[in-house]
Scaffold this active site. Structure first.
Site, PDB file in Angstrom:
ATOM      1  N   HIS A   1     -11.478  -1.864   6.290  1.00 47.31           N
ATOM      2  CA  HIS A   1     -11.857  -1.908   4.873  1.00 47.31           C
ATOM      3  C   HIS A   1     -10.910  -2.801   4.070  1.00 47.31           C
ATOM      4  O   HIS A   1     -11.348  -3.699   3.361  1.00 47.31           O
ATOM      5  CB  HIS A   1     -11.869  -0.485   4.300  1.00 47.31           C
ATOM      6  CG  HIS A   1     -11.886  -0.431   2.805  1.00 47.31           C
ATOM      7  ND1 HIS A   1     -13.008  -0.776   2.080  1.00 47.31           N
ATOM      8  CD2 HIS A   1     -10.936  -0.103   1.904  1.00 47.31           C
ATOM      9  CE1 HIS A   1     -12.724  -0.652   0.791  1.00 47.31           C
ATOM     10  NE2 HIS A   1     -11.472  -0.256   0.665  1.00 47.31           N
ATOM     11  N   PHE A   2      -9.588  -2.578   4.191  1.00 41.65           N
ATOM     12  CA  PHE A   2      -8.739  -3.369   3.289  1.00 41.65           C
ATOM     13  C   PHE A   2      -8.456  -4.767   3.823  1.00 41.65           C
ATOM     14  O   PHE A   2      -7.915  -5.592   3.100  1.00 41.65           O
ATOM     15  CB  PHE A   2      -7.471  -2.617   2.850  1.00 41.65           C
ATOM     16  CG  PHE A   2      -6.532  -2.223   3.939  1.00 41.65           C
ATOM     17  CD1 PHE A   2      -5.798  -3.153   4.623  1.00 41.65           C
ATOM     18  CD2 PHE A   2      -6.372  -0.878   4.255  1.00 41.65           C
ATOM     19  CE1 PHE A   2      -4.915  -2.776   5.617  1.00 41.65           C
ATOM     20  CE2 PHE A   2      -5.490  -0.493   5.249  1.00 41.65           C
ATOM     21  CZ  PHE A   2      -4.758  -1.445   5.935  1.00 41.65           C
ATOM     22  N   HIS A   3      -8.846  -5.042   5.061  1.00 39.92           N
ATOM     23  CA  HIS A   3      -8.822  -6.463   5.432  1.00 39.92           C
ATOM     24  C   HIS A   3     -10.019  -7.196   4.827  1.00 39.92           C
ATOM     25  O   HIS A   3     -10.003  -8.420   4.747  1.00 39.92           O
ATOM     26  CB  HIS A   3      -8.758  -6.645   6.951  1.00 39.92           C
ATOM     27  CG  HIS A   3      -7.362  -6.459   7.477  1.00 39.92           C
ATOM     28  ND1 HIS A   3      -6.834  -5.230   7.712  1.00 39.92           N
ATOM     29  CD2 HIS A   3      -6.374  -7.355   7.761  1.00 39.92           C
ATOM     30  CE1 HIS A   3      -5.578  -5.363   8.132  1.00 39.92           C
ATOM     31  NE2 HIS A   3      -5.270  -6.641   8.168  1.00 39.92           N
TER      32      HIS A   3
ATOM     33  N   ARG B   1      -5.911   4.464  13.187  1.00 37.81           N
ATOM     34  CA  ARG B   1      -5.140   3.313  12.718  1.00 37.81           C
ATOM     35  C   ARG B   1      -3.678   3.561  13.073  1.00 37.81           C
ATOM     36  O   ARG B   1      -3.310   4.636  13.517  1.00 37.81           O
ATOM     37  CB  ARG B   1      -5.299   3.128  11.206  1.00 37.81           C
ATOM     38  CG  ARG B   1      -4.631   4.215  10.382  1.00 37.81           C
ATOM     39  CD  ARG B   1      -4.888   4.049   8.901  1.00 37.81           C
ATOM     40  NE  ARG B   1      -4.048   3.004   8.327  1.00 37.81           N
ATOM     41  CZ  ARG B   1      -3.782   2.917   7.014  1.00 37.81           C
ATOM     42  NH1 ARG B   1      -4.278   3.819   6.177  1.00 37.81           N
ATOM     43  NH2 ARG B   1      -3.038   1.940   6.542  1.00 37.81           N
ATOM     44  N   ARG B   2      -2.851   2.565  12.881  1.00 39.79           N
ATOM     45  CA  ARG B   2      -1.412   2.700  13.045  1.00 39.79           C
ATOM     46  C   ARG B   2      -1.040   3.291  14.387  1.00 39.79           C
ATOM     47  O   ARG B   2      -0.288   4.257  14.470  1.00 39.79           O
ATOM     48  CB  ARG B   2      -0.840   3.573  11.940  1.00 39.79           C
ATOM     49  CG  ARG B   2      -1.015   2.952  10.586  1.00 39.79           C
ATOM     50  CD  ARG B   2      -0.442   3.823   9.510  1.00 39.79           C
ATOM     51  NE  ARG B   2      -0.049   3.019   8.361  1.00 39.79           N
ATOM     52  CZ  ARG B   2       0.432   3.537   7.246  1.00 39.79           C
ATOM     53  NH1 ARG B   2       0.580   4.823   7.126  1.00 39.79           N
ATOM     54  NH2 ARG B   2       0.780   2.748   6.255  1.00 39.79           N
TER      55      ARG B   2
ATOM     56  N   TYR C   1      -5.555  -2.479  -7.520  1.00 38.42           N
ATOM     57  CA  TYR C   1      -6.150  -3.188  -8.654  1.00 38.42           C
ATOM     58  C   TYR C   1      -5.224  -4.273  -9.189  1.00 38.42           C
ATOM     59  O   TYR C   1      -5.681  -5.281  -9.719  1.00 38.42           O
ATOM     60  CB  TYR C   1      -6.603  -2.203  -9.741  1.00 38.42           C
ATOM     61  CG  TYR C   1      -7.927  -1.634  -9.309  1.00 38.42           C
ATOM     62  CD1 TYR C   1      -9.090  -2.386  -9.474  1.00 38.42           C
ATOM     63  CD2 TYR C   1      -8.010  -0.437  -8.626  1.00 38.42           C
ATOM     64  CE1 TYR C   1     -10.293  -1.929  -8.999  1.00 38.42           C
ATOM     65  CE2 TYR C   1      -9.214   0.020  -8.148  1.00 38.42           C
ATOM     66  CZ  TYR C   1     -10.353  -0.736  -8.331  1.00 38.42           C
ATOM     67  OH  TYR C   1     -11.538  -0.301  -7.838  1.00 38.42           O
TER      68      TYR C   1
ATOM     69  N   HIS D   1      -2.890   3.463  -5.563  1.00 40.66           N
ATOM     70  CA  HIS D   1      -4.235   3.006  -5.879  1.00 40.66           C
ATOM     71  C   HIS D   1      -4.238   1.908  -6.939  1.00 40.66           C
ATOM     72  O   HIS D   1      -4.829   0.855  -6.726  1.00 40.66           O
ATOM     73  CB  HIS D   1      -5.212   4.126  -6.228  1.00 40.66           C
ATOM     74  CG  HIS D   1      -6.560   3.543  -6.435  1.00 40.66           C
ATOM     75  ND1 HIS D   1      -7.365   3.164  -5.395  1.00 40.66           N
ATOM     76  CD2 HIS D   1      -7.182   3.123  -7.551  1.00 40.66           C
ATOM     77  CE1 HIS D   1      -8.435   2.563  -5.870  1.00 40.66           C
ATOM     78  NE2 HIS D   1      -8.358   2.520  -7.168  1.00 40.66           N
TER      79      HIS D   1
HETATM   80  C1  HEM Z   1      -3.863 -13.093  11.253  1.00 39.62           C
HETATM   81  C2  HEM Z   1      -4.330 -12.312  10.334  1.00 39.62           C
HETATM   82  C3  HEM Z   1      -4.232 -10.813  10.408  1.00 39.62           C
HETATM   83  C4  HEM Z   1      -4.322  -9.998  11.489  1.00 39.62           C
HETATM   84  C5  HEM Z   1      -4.571 -10.400  12.929  1.00 39.62           C
HETATM   85  C6  HEM Z   1      -4.140  -8.653  11.038  1.00 39.62           C
HETATM   86  C7  HEM Z   1      -4.163  -7.520  11.842  1.00 39.62           C
HETATM   87  C8  HEM Z   1      -3.861  -6.242  11.445  1.00 39.62           C
HETATM   88  C9  HEM Z   1      -3.961  -5.060  12.258  1.00 39.62           C
HETATM   89  C10 HEM Z   1      -4.437  -5.038  13.697  1.00 39.62           C
HETATM   90  C11 HEM Z   1      -3.548  -4.009  11.506  1.00 39.62           C
HETATM   91  C12 HEM Z   1      -3.546  -2.540  11.862  1.00 39.62           C
HETATM   92  C13 HEM Z   1      -2.709  -2.122  12.953  1.00 39.62           C
HETATM   93  C14 HEM Z   1      -2.646  -0.634  13.106  1.00 39.62           C
HETATM   94  O1  HEM Z   1      -3.014   0.143  12.209  1.00 39.62           O
HETATM   95  O2  HEM Z   1      -2.210  -0.220  14.195  1.00 39.62           O
HETATM   96  C15 HEM Z   1      -3.184  -4.514  10.223  1.00 39.62           C
HETATM   97  C16 HEM Z   1      -2.686  -3.751   9.195  1.00 39.62           C
HETATM   98  C17 HEM Z   1      -2.483  -4.220   7.928  1.00 39.62           C
HETATM   99  N1  HEM Z   1      -2.747  -5.497   7.457  1.00 39.62           N
HETATM  100 FE1  HEM Z   1      -3.332  -7.069   8.564  1.00 39.62          FE
HETATM  101  N2  HEM Z   1      -3.937  -8.658   9.691  1.00 39.62           N
HETATM  102  C18 HEM Z   1      -3.988  -9.967   9.264  1.00 39.62           C
HETATM  103  C19 HEM Z   1      -3.848 -10.426   7.979  1.00 39.62           C
HETATM  104  C20 HEM Z   1      -3.549  -9.632   6.907  1.00 39.62           C
HETATM  105  C21 HEM Z   1      -3.450 -10.088   5.557  1.00 39.62           C
HETATM  106  C22 HEM Z   1      -3.666 -11.525   5.104  1.00 39.62           C
HETATM  107  C23 HEM Z   1      -3.101  -9.015   4.811  1.00 39.62           C
HETATM  108  C24 HEM Z   1      -2.862  -8.897   3.343  1.00 39.62           C
HETATM  109  C25 HEM Z   1      -2.849  -9.836   2.478  1.00 39.62           C
HETATM  110  C26 HEM Z   1      -2.971  -7.882   5.695  1.00 39.62           C
HETATM  111  C27 HEM Z   1      -2.580  -6.619   5.295  1.00 39.62           C
HETATM  112  C28 HEM Z   1      -2.423  -5.543   6.129  1.00 39.62           C
HETATM  113  C29 HEM Z   1      -1.903  -4.268   5.721  1.00 39.62           C
HETATM  114  C30 HEM Z   1      -1.432  -3.887   4.318  1.00 39.62           C
HETATM  115  C31 HEM Z   1      -1.940  -3.437   6.856  1.00 39.62           C
HETATM  116  C32 HEM Z   1      -1.538  -1.973   6.906  1.00 39.62           C
HETATM  117  C33 HEM Z   1      -0.290  -1.736   7.635  1.00 39.62           C
HETATM  118  C34 HEM Z   1      -0.118  -0.266   7.869  1.00 39.62           C
HETATM  119  O3  HEM Z   1      -1.074   0.444   8.208  1.00 39.62           O
HETATM  120  O4  HEM Z   1       1.017   0.199   7.693  1.00 39.62           O
HETATM  121  N3  HEM Z   1      -3.261  -8.289   6.961  1.00 39.62           N
HETATM  122  N4  HEM Z   1      -3.395  -5.896  10.202  1.00 39.62           N
HETATM  123 CU   LIG Z   2      -7.486   3.907  -3.749  1.00 42.60          CU
END
Ligand code: HEM
Ligand SMILES: [Cu+2]
Lengths: 549, 49
Positions: free
Chosen positions: A374-376, A439-440, A227, A223
């Site tokens: 949310h975190f996007h 998710r995931r 921050y 968490h």
């Molecule tokens: C082209 C831009 C992006 C696309 C299309 C995208 C798409 C996605 C998708 C579809 C997931 C979830 C997949 C799943 O849970 O099955 C994901 C997870 C995530 N994304 Fe992105 N994202 C983008 C950019 C970013 C950026 C700029 C960040 C951070 C600076 C970010 C951080 C994360 C993180 C931390 C996860 C979690 C991974 C996990 O659950 O283990 N994403 N993204």
């Molecule tokens: Cu938190």
């Protein structure tokens, strides 16, 4: 003003730029992974050559959640302390480089094991999923490197304090110090679990791992980690944006106060990520949720302060009416526009956060793609657009170039493209999550279950939005490459805001570190000691490692 | 009217609070939006009990 130099020394600039290059390489590769994910989840595309969805998702999470953020933040902060507290000493700069290389080598090792498919455990590396030991060892180097850089910044701050007894430190330096203290305290948790649990376990020295302890230590870190991402964005909002728009900071004290509150309140709250975890007494979850909601206070202070800065500036330019000041803001300036759009996205992001943190509502959204939506918003829009906006002056400042009108135009377009893509992708994720989409997980109709079929239109919208976002990544990479290597030579300002005349004087108490760190430690002990002892004393037999990919 | 209180004070000492009506309206809207979102999901939760 107490600003030391106007220009970041060229040698300090090199150190900062080294971090920024790695950050943007991570953005390029991680963005590609993101594109693949949304395509897979639309159901219209399959990964070639038997590549696992989880290899891609781990790459994405690690590169964007951990590497892009940490490198950009440390690079930005080195530039900020050099700009506001004076050129780094040779020793401090040397240790900054040591930190940089440790982090870079660590990243390379971790990335290697992810890419060869030996570490598809996602960026949270939850036990009992077990990666190759190299994955954990690489991460350890990243953390140790970041500590070294943190101590280099502390040393620089201490030197300034010694040279200016009884004076309030420059705001950006103060904020960088707060953020590194936060990082240091929280990353002790992840270091503990990696060193004492994951590495011995993945090397085979021990057979079993205490899963609950490892997750608790992870979220003790996880968490505050968010921050650690957010505070540099706040630095830019509080201390830089007012200068860019040509106005003044609303209040220096309010900014420092909110940073201290984040330092105190953002650590003893990790249980809000473990609300459905068995083995933690609900009393302790309740306590940590209450503390979580206290973070609303500094967040709303920040919102108020930003609105006030904009309104004061607009009114000083003769704006009238309730919202006339909005029209006076410099909409054509990407250094303002990108972070401002980031701020707007923080409104739905914050609202979603309140939902996540409430125990009952968490049951509606837990582990659904809502959380990803949310975190996007928080990280991948608010924070990232603010960082992009900062890169538009920081990179040319450090490389001795200027941003052309054409590049500024492209940066405005980039911001708009990002917003459109994110509105599609994130809204689709939120709604699909409310309908239960996990998710995931790669695409599945779960045996044509009616509930899973409901998600498909949202997953298509997600893919459309994600593709637009990927275009946004290409655009920002074009701009950044231009600013670093091709833009015309010249001088670009590193903007640092001054405080409004009406603001109260800043008291020195904000730099009473013993007091604030002491309070933070006490709160951590209150929130964690009893449940942690409970987890160890009443532990079930630990778990063997699993490789499910 | 008691405006006479002000007449003797030199200009520099006048502590004028900035007019921040728009800020007030904005944060009120923000608060309303936060509550609205929370309540919406809360009703979804109740519906699914
Ligand atoms: C082209 C831009 C992006 C696309 C299309 C995208 C798409 C996605 C998708 C579809 C997931 C979830 C997949 C799943 O849970 O099955 C994901 C997870 C995530 N994304 Fe992105 N994202 C983008 C950019 C970013 C950026 C700029 C960040 C951070 C600076 C970010 C951080 C994360 C993180 C931390 C996860 C979690 C991974 C996990 O659950 O283990 N994403 N993204
Ligand atoms: Cu938190």
């Amino acid at each position: 003003m107490m600003n030391g130099t106007w220009k970041v020394d060229a040698r300090d600039g090199k150190l900062a730029m080294a971090h920024i290059y790695v950050a943007f390489v991570a953005l390029a590769l991680g963005g590609l992974a993101g594109l693949l994910q949304v395509l897979v989840r639309s159901g219209k595309f399959e990964l070639p050559a038997g590549i696992s969805y989880y290899t891609i998702l781990t790459t994405h999470g690690v590169l964007l959640g951990l590497v892009l953020t940490t490198f950009f933040i440390i690079g930005f902060q080195f530039a900020a302390v050099s700009r506001t507290a004076g050129t780094l000493s040779d020793r401090v700069r040397f240790w900054g480089w040591v930190g940089f290389w440790l982090m870079t080598i660590g990243t390379a090792i971790t990335a290697f094991y992810i890419l060869i498919g030996e570490a598809s455990v996602l960026y949270t590396f939850y036990a009992p999923l077990q990666a190759h030991a190299g994955f954990y060892i690489g991460l350890t180097l990243v953390v140790v490197g970041s500590w070294i850089s943190g101590f280099a910044m502390f040393a620089h701050y201490a030197k300034w304090k010694k040279a200016h007894p009884g004076q309030v430190s420059p705001l950006l330096t103060f904020m960088s110090v707060v953020n590194m203290i936060l990082w240091l305290i929280c990353s002790l948790g992840v270091a503990a679990t990696v060193l004492f649990q994951f590495i011995p376990w993945s090397l085979g020295y021990v057979d079993r791992i205490n899963v609950l302890v490892s997750r608790t230590l992870f979220w003790y870190f996880g968490h505050p980690l968010v921050y650690f991402w957010l505070l540099p964005a706040y630095m830019i909002w509080y201390a830089i944006i007012p200068k860019i728009i040509g106005g003044k900071m609303f209040s220096d004290s309010l900014a420092r106060m909110s940073f201290i509150l984040f330092l105190i309140l953002s650590i003893p709250v990790g249980f809000h990520h473990q609300l459905v975890e068995p083995g933690i007494d609900p009393v302790w979850k309740y306590l940590q949720v209450v503390l979580t909601f206290m973070v609303v206070i500094p967040s709303l202070m920040t919102a108020f302060s930003m609105f006030a800065t904009f309104e004061m500036y607009g009114r000083s330019k003769g704006a009238t009416g309730l919202f006339g000041w909005l029209r006076k803001l410099p909409w054509g300036d990407a250094r303002f526009f990108a972070p401002f759009v980031g701020m707007l996205f923080f409104i739905p992001a914050g609202a979603g956060g309140l939902v996540n943190a409430s125990h009952q509502l968490n049951q509606v959204v837990h582990n659904t793609i809502w959380v990803t939506g949310h975190f996007h918003l928080t990280l991948a829009t608010t924070v990232v657009l603010t960082f992009f906006g900062a890169a538009y002056w920081l990179i040319p400042h450090l490389t001795g170039r200027v941003m052309t009108k054409a590049m500024n135009r492209l940066a405005i377009i980039q911001t708009i493209v990002w917003s459109i893509g994110m509105i599609f992708m994130s809204s689709a994720m939120h709604f699909a999550g409310l309908l239960g989409a996990p998710r995931r997980s790669a695409f599945s109709t779960y045996g044509d279950a009616p509930q899973a079929l409901e998600w498909i239109p949202y997953q298509i919208a997600q893919a459309v939005g994600g593709t637009i976002l990927f275009i946004g990544i290409i655009l920002v990479l074009i701009i950044v490459t231009n600013l670093a290597f091709f833009a015309p030579k010249g001088e670009t300002e590193f903007p640092v805001a001054e405080v409004a005349e009406q603001a109260e004087r800043t008291p020195l108490v904000f730099e009473n570190w013993t007091l604030w760190i002491g309070i933070a430690v006490v709160l951590i002990l209150i929130a964690y000691t009893v449940p942690f002892i409970d987890m160890i004393q009443n532990a079930p037999p630990g778990s063997k490692g699993f490789k499910l990919w | 009217m008691k405006t006479q209180l002000n007449t003797n004070t030199p200009k520099t000492k006048v502590e004028k609070e900035p007019a921040l009506k728009g800020t007030l309206a904005s944060v009120l809207f923000l608060g309303f939006f936060l509550i609205f979102t929370w309540v919406s999901v809360y009703f979804l939760f109740l519906n699914r009990l």
